[in-house]
Design a protein around this motif. Sequence first.
Motif, short mmCIF file in Angstrom:
data_model
loop_
_atom_site.label_atom_id
_atom_site.label_comp_id
_atom_site.label_asym_id
_atom_site.label_seq_id
_atom_site.Cartn_x
_atom_site.Cartn_y
_atom_site.Cartn_z
N ILE A 218 0.21 -13.79 -25.01
CA ILE A 218 -1.01 -13.62 -23.99
C ILE A 218 -0.78 -14.58 -22.96
O ILE A 218 -1.56 -15.90 -22.50
N PRO A 219 -0.74 -13.68 -21.65
CA PRO A 219 -0.39 -14.56 -20.62
C PRO A 219 -1.76 -14.71 -19.77
O PRO A 219 -2.73 -13.66 -20.58
N MET A 220 -2.27 -15.73 -19.13
CA MET A 220 -3.52 -16.53 -18.60
C MET A 220 -2.62 -17.65 -17.14
O MET A 220 -1.84 -17.32 -16.79
N HIS A 221 -4.10 -17.68 -16.17
CA HIS A 221 -3.46 -18.63 -15.82
C HIS A 221 -2.73 -18.01 -14.43
O HIS A 221 -1.62 -18.47 -13.87
N PHE A 231 5.78 -12.46 -13.80
CA PHE A 231 6.47 -12.52 -15.68
C PHE A 231 7.28 -11.55 -16.05
O PHE A 231 7.53 -12.28 -17.08
N LEU A 232 5.80 -10.71 -16.16
CA LEU A 232 5.83 -9.86 -17.35
C LEU A 232 7.21 -8.89 -17.10
O LEU A 232 8.36 -8.26 -18.07
N SER A 233 8.33 -8.80 -15.25
CA SER A 233 9.13 -8.23 -15.99
C SER A 233 10.43 -8.95 -15.87
O SER A 233 11.34 -8.52 -16.66
N ARG A 234 10.56 -10.41 -16.43
CA ARG A 234 10.94 -10.68 -16.48
C ARG A 234 11.12 -10.81 -18.55
O ARG A 234 12.06 -11.30 -19.20
N ILE A 235 9.83 -11.33 -18.48
CA ILE A 235 10.43 -11.37 -20.17
C ILE A 235 9.91 -9.69 -21.08
O ILE A 235 10.37 -9.46 -22.41
N GLY A 236 9.55 -8.80 -19.95
CA GLY A 236 9.62 -7.82 -21.08
C GLY A 236 11.61 -7.57 -21.63
O GLY A 236 11.79 -6.97 -22.17
N VAL A 262 3.81 -9.36 -25.58
CA VAL A 262 3.01 -9.73 -24.77
C VAL A 262 1.64 -8.55 -24.79
O VAL A 262 1.56 -8.00 -24.97
N TYR A 263 0.59 -9.16 -25.39
CA TYR A 263 -0.82 -8.93 -25.26
C TYR A 263 -1.43 -9.00 -23.59
O TYR A 263 -1.86 -10.26 -23.37
N VAL A 264 -1.45 -8.49 -22.53
CA VAL A 264 -1.82 -8.46 -21.35
C VAL A 264 -3.55 -8.51 -21.14
O VAL A 264 -4.24 -6.63 -21.47
#
Length: 274
Positions: A218-221, A231-236, A262-264
């Motif tokens: 879960i992304p934060m900050h 971030f999503l483009s890299r971890i995706g 990843v749950y946004v």
Amino acid sequence: MFWCVLTAGLAVLAGAVSAQERRASHCIALAEAAPGIEYLHQASWQDPLPDSASVRIHYIDHASFLIQTAGGLNVVTDFTGFLGTAPLIPDVVTMNHAHGTHWTEFPDPAIPHVLRGWGAFGEGIDHHLDLDEMLIRNVSTDIRSGSGVEPNGNSIFVFEVAGLCIGHLGHLHHVPTPAQFAALGRLDVVMAAVDGGTTLPLPDMLEVLGRLRSSVVIPMHWFGEVTLERFLSRIGESYAIERVKGPELVVSLRSLPDRPTVYVLRPAFLAAAP
């Protein structure tokens, strides 16, 4: 490895006490994967949880999350003193002090357990709070301090509940050491700061998440859509991406995804019932 479903109960009364027994987790001792995992529905933080083996995670703001259990426990991470208009007194709050957006100097004295993620300068602090239904512990890491470093000034908090290991990385400033990774164990769910600057550089955070092998991230900050999308483009490249329309996620031992995902979540302060 076991997969668990996160659940939370409706609890707006101060100092809710859980009468449930904690289901053993596998943070340190790993087991084999459980089949038949399903994604559960979203629900309001004030709604009952679907069953006693689930936990609800509600993204409040910045690095603050409400973790709710079926037995009625309410735990808030990186507590700043403000949750919204809801008259909720958490049972437990955790805090880190890298910046004022992660703690408050004056937590409500009605909160039964206030867990600071730091101690005397350089000494860190150790927490092992057993609430029957949930065990809360921490692993200390270093933070930047002025022009230097404060050893053990940040805490990664781990919440063992419903067989799950849920980790909140706090204001992480370095890749954990092998000993720190070992102390954390396997985290099924992790809240990770993805700003790429004030905490960890993005390549380092991706390394940390790769080492943790969590099934739910879960992304934060994140400071705006540009930061989040970077971030999503890299971890995706190696994780599935699920964009949840609201701030909440409910999961259980059976419902964690087969593929790391990843749950946004979209942050929302807690609102009083209409």
